[in-house]
Design an enzyme around this catalytic site. Sequence first.
Site, PDB file in Angstrom:
ATOM      1  N   SER A 277       0.970  -1.529  -0.099  1.00 55.57           N
ATOM      2  CA  SER A 277      -0.561  -0.109   0.004  1.00 55.57           C
ATOM      3  C   SER A 277       1.129   1.615  -0.163  1.00 55.57           C
ATOM      4  CB  SER A 277      -1.148   0.624   1.004  1.00 55.57           C
ATOM      5  OG  SER A 277      -1.620   0.993   1.431  1.00 55.57           O
TER       6      SER A 277
ATOM      7  N   TYR B 234      -2.075  -0.354  10.250  1.00 54.66           N
ATOM      8  CA  TYR B 234      -1.843  -0.137   9.240  1.00 54.66           C
ATOM      9  C   TYR B 234      -0.679  -0.675   8.120  1.00 54.66           C
ATOM     10  CZ  TYR B 234      -4.219  -1.172   4.446  1.00 54.66           C
ATOM     11  OH  TYR B 234      -4.259  -1.268   3.179  1.00 54.66           O
TER      12      TYR B 234
HETATM   13  P1  NAP Z   1     -11.573  -5.554   0.876  1.00 55.04           P
HETATM   14  O1  NAP Z   1     -12.321  -5.461  -0.200  1.00 55.04           O
HETATM   15  O2  NAP Z   1     -12.169  -5.558   1.814  1.00 55.04           O
HETATM   16  O3  NAP Z   1     -11.471  -7.228   0.167  1.00 55.04           O
HETATM   17  C1  NAP Z   1     -10.525  -7.497   1.407  1.00 55.04           C
HETATM   18  C2  NAP Z   1     -10.374  -9.963   1.545  1.00 55.04           C
HETATM   19  O4  NAP Z   1      -9.326 -10.295   1.844  1.00 55.04           O
HETATM   20  C3  NAP Z   1     -12.003 -10.214   1.212  1.00 55.04           C
HETATM   21  O5  NAP Z   1     -11.508 -10.764  -0.213  1.00 55.04           O
HETATM   22  C4  NAP Z   1     -11.574 -10.708   1.885  1.00 55.04           C
HETATM   23  O6  NAP Z   1     -12.422 -11.502   2.327  1.00 55.04           O
HETATM   24  C5  NAP Z   1      -9.990 -11.583   2.683  1.00 55.04           C
HETATM   25  N1  NAP Z   1      -9.465 -11.243   3.574  1.00 55.04           N
HETATM   26  C6  NAP Z   1      -9.547 -10.210   5.004  1.00 55.04           C
HETATM   27  N2  NAP Z   1      -8.724 -11.223   6.152  1.00 55.04           N
HETATM   28  C7  NAP Z   1      -8.128 -12.117   5.486  1.00 55.04           C
HETATM   29  C8  NAP Z   1      -8.176 -13.501   6.194  1.00 55.04           C
HETATM   30  N3  NAP Z   1      -7.843 -13.699   7.777  1.00 55.04           N
HETATM   31  N4  NAP Z   1      -7.636 -14.959   4.988  1.00 55.04           N
HETATM   32  C9  NAP Z   1      -7.993 -14.846   4.111  1.00 55.04           C
HETATM   33  N5  NAP Z   1      -8.534 -13.387   3.381  1.00 55.04           N
HETATM   34  C10 NAP Z   1      -8.718 -12.871   3.810  1.00 55.04           C
HETATM   35  O7  NAP Z   1     -10.337  -4.713   0.505  1.00 55.04           O
HETATM   36  P2  NAP Z   1      -9.221  -4.125  -0.412  1.00 55.04           P
HETATM   37  O8  NAP Z   1      -9.965  -1.999  -0.584  1.00 55.04           O
HETATM   38  O9  NAP Z   1      -9.582  -4.879  -1.659  1.00 55.04           O
HETATM   39  O10 NAP Z   1      -7.956  -4.377  -0.164  1.00 55.04           O
HETATM   40  C11 NAP Z   1      -7.148  -6.173  -0.935  1.00 55.04           C
HETATM   41  C12 NAP Z   1      -5.817  -5.326  -0.327  1.00 55.04           C
HETATM   42  O11 NAP Z   1      -4.892  -4.166  -0.917  1.00 55.04           O
HETATM   43  C13 NAP Z   1      -5.440  -5.373   1.121  1.00 55.04           C
HETATM   44  O12 NAP Z   1      -4.164  -5.893   1.947  1.00 55.04           O
HETATM   45  C14 NAP Z   1      -5.141  -4.124   0.900  1.00 55.04           C
HETATM   46  O13 NAP Z   1      -4.294  -3.851   2.883  1.00 55.04           O
HETATM   47  C15 NAP Z   1      -4.319  -3.378  -0.364  1.00 55.04           C
HETATM   48  N6  NAP Z   1      -4.797  -2.176  -0.204  1.00 55.04           N
HETATM   49  C16 NAP Z   1      -6.087  -1.404  -0.356  1.00 55.04           C
HETATM   50  C17 NAP Z   1      -5.999  -0.253  -0.715  1.00 55.04           C
HETATM   51  C18 NAP Z   1      -7.618  -0.016  -0.946  1.00 55.04           C
HETATM   52  O14 NAP Z   1      -7.882   2.079  -1.412  1.00 55.04           O
HETATM   53  N7  NAP Z   1      -8.605  -0.207  -1.131  1.00 55.04           N
HETATM   54  C19 NAP Z   1      -5.080   0.542  -0.819  1.00 55.04           C
HETATM   55  C20 NAP Z   1      -3.846   0.007  -0.852  1.00 55.04           C
HETATM   56  C21 NAP Z   1      -3.570  -1.116  -0.670  1.00 55.04           C
HETATM   57  P3  NAP Z   1     -14.186 -12.001   3.028  1.00 55.04           P
HETATM   58  O15 NAP Z   1     -14.772 -11.654   2.375  1.00 55.04           O
HETATM   59  O16 NAP Z   1     -14.264 -13.467   2.797  1.00 55.04           O
HETATM   60  O17 NAP Z   1     -13.754 -11.564   4.471  1.00 55.04           O
END
Ligand code: NAP
Length: 264
Positions: free
Chosen positions: A155, A168
Amino acid sequence: MSQTSPVVIITGASRGIGRGISLLAADHGLSVAVNFVNDSDAAEETVEMCKRNKKEDSQKFIPIRADVSTPDGRAVLVEETLSKFSRIDALVNNAGRGPKIRVDITKMTLESYEDVMRINLEGPLFLTQSVVNFWLAEKVKSFLPGGFKVLFISSMSAYTASVDRGEYCISKAGLSMVTKLWAVRLADAGIQVFEIRPGIIETEMTKGVKGKYDPLISSGVVPQKRWGKPEDVGLAVCSILLGHFPFSTGEVVNIDGGFHLQRL
Ligand code: NAP
């Protein structure tokens, strides 16, 4: 692409960025182990969407419930992938989340810190260890152009201080070092390792802060003046998986509309 499709494990693929990466992987002829932990309906939906995108008969998409924050969950993910696909060609460590409650660092609890670390740092570090040790021990060959690959979705928080979610930021900064360590350790084994650094991406995770970020984005905090989409990350991941960066490892790829550029 080979007759048997290369297999990529994508953690946290039931929605958001993980789903975006899965759909692009399907579109590029890869099979996907669609990992999730809670929402099996959403994981099934990712699978169905992947099937609609698929390019080769040999491509498979299978949901695998496993909590990557625990040793047992990581073992289940590797074992089930091998039993259902018979191989692993790449690992995309995407699953992650912020603290359940955002509080100033003066009030951060040990419980919240440990919880976020287990998912965002311990999970990808040790899941990678399991997959890599399988590759090294089995001496199998990758079906991907340029060999096996490990990707870490970190991130912009790896270098941007947000004092109301310090756990985080610390976890993502740690993930940058995890990327470097594995990149150095695995280079002469022909395994490439990359850190993908998303900026502000429109997903469930950022839904609650949309009102705060909209004006910031349109005022130029993000030079390209738009929200990132999960597909933006998926395109970058697939370029790497398909071997378009053969002379790179340990590289950081910013997918952030230019957020990381220092300006004056
Ligand atoms: P999201 O929409 O909240 O999705 C999170 C996903 O992770 C869901 O599929 C969830 O599964 C799964 N998950 C959570 N805890 C888990 C665990 N313990 N074991 C297995 N799966 C798990 O998040 P996102 O925005 O797509 O983010 C994905 C990644 O990108 C993360 O690492 C986040 O830090 C990074 N990121 C995001 C952003 C942003 O702006 N969105 C920016 C920078 C980095 P369930 O549906 O089954 O709960």
